[in-house]
Design a protein around this motif. Structure first.
Motif, PDB file in Angstrom:
ATOM      1  N   SER A 159       0.574  -0.882   0.011  1.00  0.00           N
ATOM      2  CA  SER A 159      -0.178  -0.153  -0.276  1.00  0.00           C
ATOM      3  C   SER A 159       0.299   0.951  -0.076  1.00  0.00           C
ATOM      4  O   SER A 159       0.357   2.002  -0.348  1.00  0.00           O
ATOM      5  N   GLU A 160       1.892   1.936   1.014  1.00  0.00           N
ATOM      6  CA  GLU A 160       2.777   2.421   1.277  1.00  0.00           C
ATOM      7  C   GLU A 160       3.511   2.799  -0.587  1.00  0.00           C
ATOM      8  O   GLU A 160       3.663   4.017  -1.115  1.00  0.00           O
ATOM      9  N   ALA A 198      -4.834   2.671  -9.882  1.00  0.00           N
ATOM     10  CA  ALA A 198      -6.022   3.139 -10.373  1.00  0.00           C
ATOM     11  C   ALA A 198      -6.910   2.289  -9.219  1.00  0.00           C
ATOM     12  O   ALA A 198      -7.939   3.003  -9.322  1.00  0.00           O
ATOM     13  N   ALA A 199      -6.982   0.983  -9.401  1.00  0.00           N
ATOM     14  CA  ALA A 199      -7.229  -0.196  -9.086  1.00  0.00           C
ATOM     15  C   ALA A 199      -7.690   0.578  -7.510  1.00  0.00           C
ATOM     16  O   ALA A 199      -8.387   0.438  -6.781  1.00  0.00           O
ATOM     17  N   ALA A 200      -6.373   0.633  -6.998  1.00  0.00           N
ATOM     18  CA  ALA A 200      -6.290   0.733  -5.425  1.00  0.00           C
ATOM     19  C   ALA A 200      -7.419   1.608  -5.537  1.00  0.00           C
ATOM     20  O   ALA A 200      -7.403   2.000  -3.799  1.00  0.00           O
ATOM     21  N   LEU A 201      -7.096   2.989  -5.351  1.00  0.00           N
ATOM     22  CA  LEU A 201      -8.199   4.045  -6.167  1.00  0.00           C
ATOM     23  C   LEU A 201      -9.457   4.264  -5.389  1.00  0.00           C
ATOM     24  O   LEU A 201      -9.539   4.092  -4.540  1.00  0.00           O
ATOM     25  N   ALA A 232       1.208   6.558  -7.000  1.00  0.00           N
ATOM     26  CA  ALA A 232       0.112   7.237  -6.765  1.00  0.00           C
ATOM     27  C   ALA A 232       0.396   9.178  -5.996  1.00  0.00           C
ATOM     28  O   ALA A 232       0.228  10.070  -7.329  1.00  0.00           O
ATOM     29  N   ASP A 233       1.538   9.190  -5.878  1.00  0.00           N
ATOM     30  CA  ASP A 233       2.088  10.683  -5.124  1.00  0.00           C
ATOM     31  C   ASP A 233       2.503  11.250  -6.720  1.00  0.00           C
ATOM     32  O   ASP A 233       3.198  12.418  -6.928  1.00  0.00           O
ATOM     33  N   GLY A 234       3.241  10.582  -7.236  1.00  0.00           N
ATOM     34  CA  GLY A 234       4.101  10.658  -8.662  1.00  0.00           C
ATOM     35  C   GLY A 234       5.678  10.374  -8.066  1.00  0.00           C
ATOM     36  O   GLY A 234       6.904  10.776  -9.154  1.00  0.00           O
ATOM     37  N   LEU A 264      -8.284   1.145  -1.259  1.00  0.00           N
ATOM     38  CA  LEU A 264      -6.939   0.992  -0.430  1.00  0.00           C
ATOM     39  C   LEU A 264      -6.118   2.386  -0.133  1.00  0.00           C
ATOM     40  O   LEU A 264      -4.982   1.631   0.528  1.00  0.00           O
ATOM     41  N   ILE A 265      -5.888   2.960  -0.757  1.00  0.00           N
ATOM     42  CA  ILE A 265      -5.290   4.092  -0.617  1.00  0.00           C
ATOM     43  C   ILE A 265      -6.025   5.724  -0.941  1.00  0.00           C
ATOM     44  O   ILE A 265      -6.861   5.664  -2.008  1.00  0.00           O
ATOM     45  N   ARG A 266      -5.065   6.588  -0.259  1.00  0.00           N
ATOM     46  CA  ARG A 266      -5.868   7.363  -1.039  1.00  0.00           C
ATOM     47  C   ARG A 266      -5.557   8.684  -2.009  1.00  0.00           C
ATOM     48  O   ARG A 266      -4.229   8.715  -2.200  1.00  0.00           O
TER      49      ARG A 266
END
Length: 70
Positions: free
Chosen positions: A14-15, A61-64, A21-23, A68-70
């Motif tokens: 997740s991390e 995209a799936a985790a978002l 996701a944060d780039g 599962l992530i923000r």
């Protein structure tokens, strides 16, 4: 139609996905987490398998979408 269970990612998976996701790049995430890039790639590959994702972008995209992530 059978409902699919939400996959369970490890805290590290997740991390890593959150950093992507944060780039962050793989190398950037590795520096932040004090891991090797190969280890980060391994976490991404494991998360992709659990999320049935075709690539890294699809995994994020799936985790978002699944929360599962923000």
């Amino acid at each position: 139609m059978e409902a699919r269970e939400t996959p369970v990612l490890s805290p590290r998976e997740s991390e890593v996905l959150q950093l992507l996701a944060d780039g962050h790049t793989t190398d950037g995430a590795a520096r932040v987490l004090f891991l090797s890039p190969a280890t980060v790639r391994s976490y991404v590959e494991n998360a992709m398998a659990k999320l049935d994702a075709r690539n890294r972008v699809h995994a994020v995209a799936a985790a978002l979408r699944l929360g599962l992530i923000r």
